[in-house]
Design a protein around this motif. Sequence first.
Motif, PDB file in Angstrom:
ATOM      1  N   TYR A 115       0.820  -1.207   0.000  1.00 43.85           N
ATOM      2  CA  TYR A 115       0.000   0.000   0.000  1.00 43.85           C
ATOM      3  C   TYR A 115       0.862   1.268   0.000  1.00 43.85           C
ATOM      4  O   TYR A 115       0.563   2.242  -0.706  1.00 43.85           O
ATOM      5  CB  TYR A 115      -0.908   0.041   1.222  1.00 43.85           C
ATOM      6  CG  TYR A 115      -2.170  -0.789   1.114  1.00 43.85           C
ATOM      7  CD1 TYR A 115      -3.030  -0.638   0.033  1.00 43.85           C
ATOM      8  CD2 TYR A 115      -2.514  -1.706   2.108  1.00 43.85           C
ATOM      9  CE1 TYR A 115      -4.187  -1.388  -0.066  1.00 43.85           C
ATOM     10  CE2 TYR A 115      -3.658  -2.465   2.018  1.00 43.85           C
ATOM     11  CZ  TYR A 115      -4.497  -2.306   0.927  1.00 43.85           C
ATOM     12  OH  TYR A 115      -5.646  -3.061   0.841  1.00 43.85           O
ATOM     13  N   ILE A 116       1.919   1.281   0.813  1.00 43.87           N
ATOM     14  CA  ILE A 116       2.692   2.509   1.014  1.00 43.87           C
ATOM     15  C   ILE A 116       3.294   3.038  -0.291  1.00 43.87           C
ATOM     16  O   ILE A 116       3.080   4.210  -0.645  1.00 43.87           O
ATOM     17  CB  ILE A 116       3.772   2.286   2.088  1.00 43.87           C
ATOM     18  CG1 ILE A 116       3.085   2.062   3.451  1.00 43.87           C
ATOM     19  CG2 ILE A 116       4.715   3.486   2.162  1.00 43.87           C
ATOM     20  CD1 ILE A 116       4.024   1.653   4.564  1.00 43.87           C
ATOM     21  N   PRO A 117       4.030   2.220  -1.068  1.00 46.67           N
ATOM     22  CA  PRO A 117       4.547   2.772  -2.339  1.00 46.67           C
ATOM     23  C   PRO A 117       3.438   3.084  -3.343  1.00 46.67           C
ATOM     24  O   PRO A 117       3.579   4.000  -4.166  1.00 46.67           O
ATOM     25  CB  PRO A 117       5.471   1.669  -2.859  1.00 46.67           C
ATOM     26  CG  PRO A 117       5.044   0.422  -2.164  1.00 46.67           C
ATOM     27  CD  PRO A 117       4.545   0.859  -0.829  1.00 46.67           C
ATOM     28  N   LEU A 163       0.688   4.438  -2.735  1.00 48.91           N
ATOM     29  CA  LEU A 163       0.050   5.718  -2.420  1.00 48.91           C
ATOM     30  C   LEU A 163       0.544   6.826  -3.347  1.00 48.91           C
ATOM     31  O   LEU A 163      -0.142   7.827  -3.547  1.00 48.91           O
ATOM     32  CB  LEU A 163       0.331   6.101  -0.958  1.00 48.91           C
ATOM     33  CG  LEU A 163      -0.402   5.293   0.117  1.00 48.91           C
ATOM     34  CD1 LEU A 163       0.092   5.700   1.495  1.00 48.91           C
ATOM     35  CD2 LEU A 163      -1.913   5.499   0.011  1.00 48.91           C
ATOM     36  N   PHE A 164       1.728   6.641  -3.916  1.00 43.52           N
ATOM     37  CA  PHE A 164       2.295   7.663  -4.796  1.00 43.52           C
ATOM     38  C   PHE A 164       1.808   7.520  -6.240  1.00 43.52           C
ATOM     39  O   PHE A 164       2.204   8.295  -7.113  1.00 43.52           O
ATOM     40  CB  PHE A 164       3.831   7.588  -4.757  1.00 43.52           C
ATOM     41  CG  PHE A 164       4.395   7.869  -3.395  1.00 43.52           C
ATOM     42  CD1 PHE A 164       4.529   9.173  -2.949  1.00 43.52           C
ATOM     43  CD2 PHE A 164       4.749   6.830  -2.559  1.00 43.52           C
ATOM     44  CE1 PHE A 164       5.039   9.436  -1.681  1.00 43.52           C
ATOM     45  CE2 PHE A 164       5.258   7.083  -1.291  1.00 43.52           C
ATOM     46  CZ  PHE A 164       5.403   8.391  -0.850  1.00 43.52           C
ATOM     47  N   THR A 165       0.974   6.526  -6.485  1.00 46.64           N
ATOM     48  CA  THR A 165       0.364   6.378  -7.814  1.00 46.64           C
ATOM     49  C   THR A 165      -1.057   6.910  -7.759  1.00 46.64           C
ATOM     50  O   THR A 165      -1.613   7.152  -6.686  1.00 46.64           O
ATOM     51  CB  THR A 165       0.350   4.907  -8.256  1.00 46.64           C
ATOM     52  OG1 THR A 165      -0.551   4.162  -7.416  1.00 46.64           O
ATOM     53  CG2 THR A 165       1.741   4.300  -8.147  1.00 46.64           C
TER      54      THR A 165
END
Length: 225
Positions: free
Chosen positions: A141-143, A145-147
Amino acid sequence: MARAVHALLLALRDLPHPRVLRVLAASLALTLLIFAGAGAAIFFAARWALEHWKWLDGVTLDMAGVLVVLLLIAVSWLLFRAVAILVVGLFADGIVADVEGRHYPAAAARAMPVSFGKSLRLGLASVGRLVAVNLAALPLYIPLLFTAVGAPLLAFVLNAALLGRDLEAMVRARHPDRPPLGRATRWSLGALSAAIFLVPVANLLAPIVGAAMAVHLLHLRDGEE
């Protein structure tokens, strides 16, 4: 997917029936009561802690209270699916019995009653899987979030898979001898139910509609309607 859409249309036709409406009203009231009670308890506990330990005061304390309320709203939105499925699971036997009795009387005659204890265990297991799977997916989920759409899309995929399993379990609790739904059918059930959860207002009906859909999918494959 075509069979799942057919089951969805049948489930929507089941909504106006009195017993389904009673279960819907009871489940919504209990769900909202749980959120209201938990939210009030967390809000006042947080405010008391801030005042008691003198971390904040005056305007900053009021601002912190507003932030707590906003956080509670966000968490409530995220957890609504879990709590709604847990609550509907407690009433699931009534929904399933009503739909089966009207559409599939032969299946209803063979069904095994489901105790409150078993319904509660199924609901708690559903909540546990939801929390565990989404926590395990945090590194993804964390990476994402930048999409633009990565995180919501992953959440939809995971929750659709979990919903399909949970809704099928509600029905198969009455029919433990029945073979499980196929993977594609279970996914279609979960995906359509998850999509309804995304629509404001309609998401209040999603657990009931999903349970009725699961009934139709389990029995339609035998050509019982």
